[in-house]
Motif scaffolding. Structure first.
Motif, PDB file in Angstrom:
ATOM      1  N   ASP A 120      37.679  29.115  36.296  1.00  0.00           N
ATOM      2  CA  ASP A 120      38.807  28.576  35.535  1.00  0.00           C
ATOM      3  C   ASP A 120      39.066  27.168  36.052  1.00  0.00           C
ATOM      4  O   ASP A 120      39.743  26.983  37.063  1.00  0.00           O
ATOM      5  CB  ASP A 120      40.036  29.474  35.700  1.00  0.00           C
ATOM      6  CG  ASP A 120      41.208  29.044  34.836  1.00  0.00           C
ATOM      7  OD1 ASP A 120      41.133  27.949  34.233  1.00  0.00           O
ATOM      8  OD2 ASP A 120      42.203  29.785  34.753  1.00  0.00           O
ATOM      9  N   ASN A 164      42.842  25.951  36.361  1.00  0.00           N
ATOM     10  CA  ASN A 164      43.668  26.521  37.413  1.00  0.00           C
ATOM     11  C   ASN A 164      42.976  26.535  38.770  1.00  0.00           C
ATOM     12  O   ASN A 164      43.475  27.160  39.713  1.00  0.00           O
ATOM     13  CB  ASN A 164      44.078  27.944  37.028  1.00  0.00           C
ATOM     14  CG  ASN A 164      44.980  27.971  35.810  1.00  0.00           C
ATOM     15  OD1 ASN A 164      46.134  27.569  35.869  1.00  0.00           O
ATOM     16  ND2 ASN A 164      44.455  28.437  34.686  1.00  0.00           N
ATOM     17  N   ARG A 184      40.383  28.023  39.973  1.00  0.00           N
ATOM     18  CA  ARG A 184      39.997  29.323  40.526  1.00  0.00           C
ATOM     19  C   ARG A 184      38.483  29.428  40.525  1.00  0.00           C
ATOM     20  O   ARG A 184      37.847  29.288  39.490  1.00  0.00           O
ATOM     21  CB  ARG A 184      40.599  30.460  39.708  1.00  0.00           C
ATOM     22  CG  ARG A 184      40.198  31.828  40.243  1.00  0.00           C
ATOM     23  CD  ARG A 184      41.155  32.909  39.863  1.00  0.00           C
ATOM     24  NE  ARG A 184      40.846  34.129  40.589  1.00  0.00           N
ATOM     25  CZ  ARG A 184      41.594  35.215  40.567  1.00  0.00           C
ATOM     26  NH1 ARG A 184      42.711  35.221  39.859  1.00  0.00           N
ATOM     27  NH2 ARG A 184      41.253  36.286  41.233  1.00  0.00           N
ATOM     28  N   ARG A 228      34.775  36.781  41.803  1.00  0.00           N
ATOM     29  CA  ARG A 228      35.846  35.828  41.536  1.00  0.00           C
ATOM     30  C   ARG A 228      36.678  35.671  42.801  1.00  0.00           C
ATOM     31  O   ARG A 228      37.135  36.659  43.384  1.00  0.00           O
ATOM     32  CB  ARG A 228      36.728  36.334  40.387  1.00  0.00           C
ATOM     33  CG  ARG A 228      37.758  35.329  39.935  1.00  0.00           C
ATOM     34  CD  ARG A 228      38.458  35.798  38.683  1.00  0.00           C
ATOM     35  NE  ARG A 228      39.131  37.075  38.888  1.00  0.00           N
ATOM     36  CZ  ARG A 228      39.809  37.709  37.932  1.00  0.00           C
ATOM     37  NH1 ARG A 228      39.860  37.196  36.718  1.00  0.00           N
ATOM     38  NH2 ARG A 228      40.399  38.852  38.191  1.00  0.00           N
ATOM     39  N   VAL A 242      42.972  33.242  44.469  1.00  0.00           N
ATOM     40  CA  VAL A 242      43.629  31.990  44.099  1.00  0.00           C
ATOM     41  C   VAL A 242      43.850  31.150  45.362  1.00  0.00           C
ATOM     42  O   VAL A 242      44.327  31.651  46.383  1.00  0.00           O
ATOM     43  CB  VAL A 242      44.967  32.268  43.398  1.00  0.00           C
ATOM     44  CG1 VAL A 242      45.706  30.964  43.102  1.00  0.00           C
ATOM     45  CG2 VAL A 242      44.730  33.050  42.108  1.00  0.00           C
ATOM     46  N   ASP A 293      43.796  39.634  45.172  1.00  0.00           N
ATOM     47  CA  ASP A 293      42.499  39.607  44.495  1.00  0.00           C
ATOM     48  C   ASP A 293      41.321  39.829  45.430  1.00  0.00           C
ATOM     49  O   ASP A 293      40.181  39.853  44.991  1.00  0.00           O
ATOM     50  CB  ASP A 293      42.318  38.261  43.779  1.00  0.00           C
ATOM     51  CG  ASP A 293      43.400  38.017  42.768  1.00  0.00           C
ATOM     52  OD1 ASP A 293      43.674  38.932  41.981  1.00  0.00           O
ATOM     53  OD2 ASP A 293      43.981  36.926  42.780  1.00  0.00           O
TER      54      ASP A 293
END
Length: 647
Positions: free
Chosen positions: A355, A358, A360, A376, A379, A481
């Motif tokens: 992303d 943002n 990320r 992933r 953040v 996350d």
């Protein structure tokens, strides 16, 4: 019987609730904003459209947005603009510098070089000066502008400057911005960072209509002027390609827009036979994917989750292409588990941003289990600190760790004693029992700083009865996350003959049963054999037939050797005396810098006369240039960052 007014039932609707059940007026505004955002995504008309009410009465550009809504024709060049409104105080002190550093990262130019920021009047913008000018800004705007066929634009920077000039005219103020062109994807695009301050010194407030429609209209007008309108052949070829796409397309959006209760009637467009033919072909493709069903020749039933499914399938296709490119022809089974449910250990094959707006990131990890994983990142994870070729471990947050289970199993009368654990590991025949104890001590020290356990004396901690549940809640709170840890910044090829306690050495003294005989696991097995040969050369291992017996306390010996060599180098550079630390000894001094070694990262503490190298932890980085204290126990360290009381 008469009733009194104060006895009547009066219903007073409350504000929308938070996920935890509490209420807040601030959340009400956020809820309304979310509704407006979803309405915009659904294709709501701009405020200037005929028959529509003005969606907003505040902000600059609302008049321009209303006038521009009907300017674009069907042959206009398409432009996608992603925008983000960032409250700087909430985003954090490092948010701006991190984003600016990202957009100027390596490998984004045509030649794969580092990106160069530019501004309205210069081709070499000073990002530090731009950041300094925006120190007092309340907010900031970040845009990604992607023009269809941007590769045909002769001057991408000139296009960006002209677009921002037209945008400044619409907003009736001079704009302070920087931009970087990115050529590292299939379609070139521009990252634009705009200060949230108008020329008169007030906050720059842009009307929602202009953000949603006006900017895209201006960008599309300009692209059409520079590249010319799309021909009928180009439009038709583009739509024909969309018929077979495994993603959400403009044809799908048209079907969703004209559907009533997920039912499409093709007879409602009798005068547009070519488009009706394309829609019919797309419906047949959706039927093959079980996302649409034929009722009769002109009526179709769409799946209720068609849009979400197609979006997910498009993302999956993008991820697979990214993984295949990263693996460079190596055969691997790809695992697309965004948030792993079990630990993933392996080599970083590629990294980037999933992303971009943002910030990320993602990693493509060539795992020791023989599979390739798309992970992933949490953040705020720093991509620059994760080098390609390095070894990482990704743990899922909120799940029980084996180290915590071991601690709970060794506890007696509510106390964990490192001496008892060391005896147990020796009885089990572990190759390096002290290293195993050190790993558990590091975990206990991290939990002590969070108030979960209490250190009674050196080597003894008080552990609560609900230890496992509290540690899971602690990990889940730290990173919802997942938790990413860099195990080694060196590729395994460089670890084979490195002077230090490498990741390969930790694997050697641990359990190698989780190494796959295929893929990267097989490469690690080969590197371990080469590492054993090197240790035999160094006198740190002996051959006994087909077996190789490692020296006692191998990891500590390798680490001490490397620290002694690096200490001599720093001593020669600084003139300070290197003071190696003994077990349980306290080091005091000013944290000057950190050094990355094969044995890990170490902090340099300067006491004025000499210096010590102490195992680094993320918690100490915010104390750079300040007085700190640390106690070393093997490979673990206890940092004391607050003001210490003396006698």
């Amino acid at each position: 019987m008469a009733t009194r007014d104060d006895e009547r039932l009066r219903i007073k609707p409350g504000a929308p609730k938070r996920p935890d059940g509490s209420q807040s007026g601030q959340r009400t505004q956020r809820f309304v904003s979310q509704v407006l955002k979803q309405v915009s995504k659904a294709g709501a008309k701009a405020s200037g459209a005929r028959g529509a009410h003005f969606a907003s009465t505040f902000g600059r550009g609302r008049v321009a947005a209303g006038l521009a809504c009907n300017r674009l024709g069907a042959d206009a060049r398409r432009v996608v603009i992603k925008s983000r409104y960032v409250m700087l105080k909430k985003a954090g002190a490092q948010s701006v510098s991190t984003h600016l550093r990202y957009i100027e990262r390596d490998g984004v130019t045509r030649d794969g070089e580092r990106g160069q920021a530019y501004g309205p009047e210069t081709d070499t913008a000073d990002l530090k000066a731009f950041e300094e000018r925006g120190k007092g800004d309340r907010h900031q705007f970040r845009f990604i502008v992607s023009v269809e066929d941007a590769g045909e634009l002769e001057d991408l920077r000139g296009y960006t400057r002209e677009f921002m000039r037209r945008m400044a005219t619409d907003l009736e103020t001079r704009l302070d911005w920087v931009a970087v062109d990115h050529w590292d994807t299939d379609n070139p695009h521009m990252h634009i960072v705009l200060r949230g301050r108008a020329a008169n010194g007030q906050d720059l407030v842009i009307a929602p209509d202009y953000m949603a429609h006006g900017m895209r209209t201006r960008a599309s007008e300009l692209a059409t002027e520079w590249l010319g309108p799309r021909s009928e052949l180009e439009i038709r070829q583009g739509l024909l390609r969309e018929v077979e796409e495994v993603r959400l397309t403009s044809l799908d959006r048209a079907l969703l827009r004209h559907a009533t209760l997920d039912r499409v009637d093709l007879t409602l467009q009798p005068n547009d036979r070519p488009r009706q033919t394309l829609l019919r072909a797309r419906l047949q493709r959706l039927e093959a994917m079980e996302l649409a069903g034929r009722i009769d020749a002109n009526h179709w039933q769409l799946s209720p989750n068609m849009q979400q499914t197609l979006t997910t399938m498009g993302e999956r296709g993008d991820i697979l292409r990214t993984m295949h490119k990263a693996l460079r022809g190596q055969q691997r089974e790809c695992v697309l588990e965004m948030e792993p449910t079990r630990p993933v250990i392996g080599r970083i094959a590629a990294k980037g941003l999933a992303d971009e707006l943002n910030d990320r990131g993602y990693l493509v990890v060539d795992g020791i289990d023989g599979h390739a994983h798309y992970v992933r990142l949490p953040v705020g994870a720093d991509l620059a600190a994760l080098p390609v070729g390095g070894i990482v471990e990704m743990k899922s947050a909120g799940r029980e760790r084996s180290v915590d289970r071991n601690i709970a199993g060794i506890v007696r009368d509510g106390l964990y004693r490192s001496v008892d654990h060391l005896v147990q590991l020796r009885q089990e025949g572990v190759a390096d029992p002290q290293a195993g104890v050190d790993a558990h001590v590091r975990r206990l020290e991290a939990l002590r700083r969070s108030g979960i356990v209490e250190r009674m004396v050196d080597g003894v901690w008080r552990v609560p009865p609900d230890f496992l549940s509290r540690t899971q809640a602690h990990d889940a709170q730290r990173a919802a996350d997942g938790i990413i840890e860099l195990r080694s910044h060196l590729p395994i090829e460089q670890q084979v003959r490195a002077q230090g306690a490498t990741w390969l050495d930790h694997q050697m003294v641990g359990d190698t049963r989780n190494l796959s005989p295929q893929g990267f696991g097989a490469e690690v097995r080969g590197a371990l054999q080469d590492r054993r040969d090197f240790l035999v050369e160094q006198g740190l291992a002996k051959r006994r037939g087909s077996r190789v017996v490692l020296a006692r306390n191998l990891l500590a010996t390798l680490r001490d050797r490397e620290l002694a060599e690096v200490g001599k180098v720093i001593q020669h550079q600084t003139g300070l005396l290197h003071r190696p630390l003994r077990e349980g000894e306290r080091a005091n001094g000013i944290y000057r810098r950190s050094v990355q070694l094969a044995s890990g990262r170490f902090a340099m503490l300067d006491d004025g006369m000499g210096f010590s190298l102490v195992p680094w932890k993320p918690v100490v980085e915010q104390r750079l240039g300040q007085q700190v204290s640390a106690i070393v126990r093997g490979a673990s360290v206890t940092w004391e960052l607050g003001r210490q009381r003396g006698r």
